[in-house]
Design a protein around this motif. Structure first.
Motif, PDB file in Angstrom:
ATOM      1  N   GLU A   1       1.120  25.459  31.838  1.00  0.00           N
ATOM      2  CA  GLU A   1       1.250  26.650  32.678  1.00  0.00           C
ATOM      3  C   GLU A   1       1.448  26.224  34.129  1.00  0.00           C
ATOM      4  O   GLU A   1       0.837  26.752  35.055  1.00  0.00           O
ATOM      5  N   ARG A   2       2.342  25.261  34.319  1.00  0.00           N
ATOM      6  CA  ARG A   2       2.553  24.672  35.641  1.00  0.00           C
ATOM      7  C   ARG A   2       2.878  25.733  36.703  1.00  0.00           C
ATOM      8  O   ARG A   2       2.305  25.741  37.795  1.00  0.00           O
ATOM      9  N   ALA A   3       3.806  26.623  36.399  1.00  0.00           N
ATOM     10  CA  ALA A   3       4.231  27.615  37.391  1.00  0.00           C
ATOM     11  C   ALA A   3       3.062  28.488  37.830  1.00  0.00           C
ATOM     12  O   ALA A   3       2.876  28.746  39.028  1.00  0.00           O
ATOM     13  N   ALA A   4       2.273  28.941  36.859  1.00  0.00           N
ATOM     14  CA  ALA A   4       1.123  29.790  37.184  1.00  0.00           C
ATOM     15  C   ALA A   4       0.101  29.010  38.006  1.00  0.00           C
ATOM     16  O   ALA A   4      -0.486  29.543  38.955  1.00  0.00           O
ATOM     17  N   MET A   5      -0.097  27.736  37.673  1.00  0.00           N
ATOM     18  CA  MET A   5      -1.050  26.914  38.407  1.00  0.00           C
ATOM     19  C   MET A   5      -0.586  26.694  39.840  1.00  0.00           C
ATOM     20  O   MET A   5      -1.383  26.736  40.785  1.00  0.00           O
ATOM     21  N   GLN A   6       0.700  26.451  40.036  1.00  0.00           N
ATOM     22  CA  GLN A   6       1.219  26.234  41.382  1.00  0.00           C
ATOM     23  C   GLN A   6       1.059  27.490  42.238  1.00  0.00           C
ATOM     24  O   GLN A   6       0.676  27.421  43.406  1.00  0.00           O
ATOM     25  N   THR A   7       1.355  28.631  41.640  1.00  0.00           N
ATOM     26  CA  THR A   7       1.217  29.886  42.373  1.00  0.00           C
ATOM     27  C   THR A   7      -0.238  30.139  42.732  1.00  0.00           C
ATOM     28  O   THR A   7      -0.575  30.502  43.872  1.00  0.00           O
ATOM     29  N   HIS A   8      -1.128  29.942  41.763  1.00  0.00           N
ATOM     30  CA  HIS A   8      -2.554  30.175  41.990  1.00  0.00           C
ATOM     31  C   HIS A   8      -3.086  29.221  43.048  1.00  0.00           C
ATOM     32  O   HIS A   8      -3.837  29.631  43.949  1.00  0.00           O
ATOM     33  N   ALA A   9      -2.707  27.946  42.965  1.00  0.00           N
ATOM     34  CA  ALA A   9      -3.181  26.956  43.929  1.00  0.00           C
ATOM     35  C   ALA A   9      -2.658  27.260  45.323  1.00  0.00           C
ATOM     36  O   ALA A   9      -3.376  27.140  46.319  1.00  0.00           O
ATOM     37  N   GLY A  10      -1.403  27.676  45.414  1.00  0.00           N
ATOM     38  CA  GLY A  10      -0.829  27.999  46.713  1.00  0.00           C
ATOM     39  C   GLY A  10      -1.561  29.131  47.393  1.00  0.00           C
ATOM     40  O   GLY A  10      -1.757  29.131  48.611  1.00  0.00           O
ATOM     41  N   THR A  11      -1.987  30.113  46.604  1.00  0.00           N
ATOM     42  CA  THR A  11      -2.739  31.241  47.156  1.00  0.00           C
ATOM     43  C   THR A  11      -4.171  30.843  47.468  1.00  0.00           C
ATOM     44  O   THR A  11      -4.717  31.172  48.520  1.00  0.00           O
ATOM     45  N   LEU A  12      -4.771  30.091  46.553  1.00  0.00           N
ATOM     46  CA  LEU A  12      -6.169  29.704  46.693  1.00  0.00           C
ATOM     47  C   LEU A  12      -6.408  28.863  47.933  1.00  0.00           C
ATOM     48  O   LEU A  12      -7.410  29.023  48.638  1.00  0.00           O
ATOM     49  N   PHE A  13      -5.485  27.945  48.230  1.00  0.00           N
ATOM     50  CA  PHE A  13      -5.710  27.001  49.320  1.00  0.00           C
ATOM     51  C   PHE A  13      -4.942  27.351  50.588  1.00  0.00           C
ATOM     52  O   PHE A  13      -4.610  26.496  51.395  1.00  0.00           O
ATOM     53  N   SER A  14      -4.674  28.642  50.766  1.00  0.00           N
ATOM     54  CA  SER A  14      -3.902  29.065  51.929  1.00  0.00           C
ATOM     55  C   SER A  14      -4.755  29.212  53.192  1.00  0.00           C
ATOM     56  O   SER A  14      -4.232  29.177  54.298  1.00  0.00           O
ATOM     57  N   SER A  15      -6.068  29.370  53.052  1.00  0.00           N
ATOM     58  CA  SER A  15      -6.932  29.550  54.222  1.00  0.00           C
ATOM     59  C   SER A  15      -7.521  28.219  54.661  1.00  0.00           C
ATOM     60  O   SER A  15      -7.550  27.241  53.908  1.00  0.00           O
ATOM     61  N   SER A  16      -8.013  28.186  55.897  1.00  0.00           N
ATOM     62  CA  SER A  16      -8.510  26.940  56.480  1.00  0.00           C
ATOM     63  C   SER A  16      -9.760  26.404  55.791  1.00  0.00           C
ATOM     64  O   SER A  16      -9.997  25.196  55.770  1.00  0.00           O
ATOM     65  N   ASP A  17     -10.569  27.306  55.234  1.00  0.00           N
ATOM     66  CA  ASP A  17     -11.802  26.864  54.579  1.00  0.00           C
ATOM     67  C   ASP A  17     -11.696  26.889  53.061  1.00  0.00           C
ATOM     68  O   ASP A  17     -12.696  26.788  52.354  1.00  0.00           O
ATOM     69  N   ALA A  18     -10.467  27.012  52.560  1.00  0.00           N
ATOM     70  CA  ALA A  18     -10.273  27.139  51.110  1.00  0.00           C
ATOM     71  C   ALA A  18     -10.760  25.909  50.355  1.00  0.00           C
ATOM     72  O   ALA A  18     -11.341  26.024  49.271  1.00  0.00           O
ATOM     73  N   ALA A  19     -10.503  24.725  50.915  1.00  0.00           N
ATOM     74  CA  ALA A  19     -10.914  23.499  50.230  1.00  0.00           C
ATOM     75  C   ALA A  19     -12.430  23.448  50.080  1.00  0.00           C
ATOM     76  O   ALA A  19     -12.954  23.051  49.032  1.00  0.00           O
ATOM     77  N   THR A  20     -13.139  23.865  51.123  1.00  0.00           N
ATOM     78  CA  THR A  20     -14.603  23.876  51.063  1.00  0.00           C
ATOM     79  C   THR A  20     -15.087  24.828  49.982  1.00  0.00           C
ATOM     80  O   THR A  20     -15.978  24.498  49.187  1.00  0.00           O
ATOM     81  N   ARG A  21     -14.491  26.021  49.940  1.00  0.00           N
ATOM     82  CA  ARG A  21     -14.875  27.006  48.925  1.00  0.00           C
ATOM     83  C   ARG A  21     -14.595  26.467  47.517  1.00  0.00           C
ATOM     84  O   ARG A  21     -15.407  26.617  46.601  1.00  0.00           O
ATOM     85  N   TYR A  22     -13.429  25.840  47.360  1.00  0.00           N
ATOM     86  CA  TYR A  22     -13.037  25.314  46.051  1.00  0.00           C
ATOM     87  C   TYR A  22     -14.044  24.278  45.554  1.00  0.00           C
ATOM     88  O   TYR A  22     -14.488  24.325  44.399  1.00  0.00           O
TER      89      TYR A  22
END
Length: 259
Positions: free
Chosen positions: A203-224
């Motif tokens: 499900e590469r396409a879905a994962m790329q889209t989800h990751a792009g949205t998930l890590f769009s904010s400055s503190d996203a990595a910390t939350r993840y």
């Protein structure tokens, strides 16, 4: 009414306590009667009527601070105020029902912190043969995900629901839990990580889209990492397996931040 009533009688007839009558006096909701020749205050039928009116409005939920104006209002203002009180009571009732429902769900622990859709998913894990430790761990992860990434939570649940429809993924997930009994440097972890990554990449396409949205904010990595690395210090083998899987996903172009 000849002689009038003593305060205790007036309170009893109106269905309140003497303390309540005196409280109404202090608030100006009920005028204090004049004293008779013996020095006692005597309540007339007019006083009793006012007392009953105040008690009835108070029991209906009208704030005491609003009762005096309401009793002296014209019919139109009275009706509008009562309608407003009803609206506020309805809002309170709705809130209390929600609190009651939350208390009932507390019997299931952290499930009270999750929407029904997530709880259904946890039940499905048990039905698929995952043990209590897996379900508990996933529940804690879902609670964190719901709190830390609420905008993405439904999308995360949708992904997980699709994964559970994949028999190969379910088998791999069970194998990863079995692998937690291995040592962190067990060479078998590399092969298992590759299998898991390959399955996820279907499900590469879905994962790329989800990751792009998930890590769009400055503190996203910390939350993840707060979500993904929950209890990592208690499971070094799981930590290494996760790191191996993430490394393979990054190599395939999936945006996953480094710790």
């Amino acid at each position: 009414m000849t002689g009038g009533l003593m305060i205790g009688q007036a309170a009893a007839f109106a269905g309140v306590t003497i303390k309540t009558v005196r409280h109404y006096h202090r608030l100006g909701l009920l005028d204090e009667p004049d004293r008779d020749t013996s020095g006692y205050r005597r309540y007339t039928s007019t006083d009793l009527l006012r007392l009953v009116q105040v008690r009835t409005l108070a029991e209906a939920g009208v704030p005491l601070t609003e009762i005096a104006d309401l009793l002296d209002a014209d019919p139109e203002h009275f009706a509008a105020t009562v309608a407003d009180v009803e609206r506020r009571l309805t809002e309170r009732i709705t809130g209390l029902i929600a609190r009651r429902d939350t208390l009932r769900r507390l019997a299931d622990g952290d499930r009270a912190l999750l929407p029904d859709r997530a709880c259904v998913l946890l039940d499905r894990l048990a039905e698929l043969g995952f043990g209590p430790a897996v379900v508990d761990s996933q529940r804690e992860a879902l609670v964190l995900a719901h709190a830390l990434a609420p905008a993405l939570f439904d999308g995360f649940l949708a992904q997980l629901e699709r994964r559970l429809d994949d028999a190969d993924y379910v088998k791999l997930w069970k194998r990863t839990w079995d692998a937690l009994s291995w040592e962190p440097d067990d060479p078998r972890l590399d092969d298992l990580a590759s299998e898991v990554a390959d399955n996820l990449l279907t499900e590469r396409a879905a994962m790329q889209t989800h990751a792009g949205t998930l890590f769009s904010s400055s503190d996203a990595a910390t939350r993840y990492h707060l979500i993904n690395d929950h209890r990592a210090d208690e499971a070094p083998t799981a930590t290494r397996l996760t790191a191996l899987i993430e490394a393979r996903l990054r190599a395939a172009g999936i945006q996953i931040p480094q710790q």
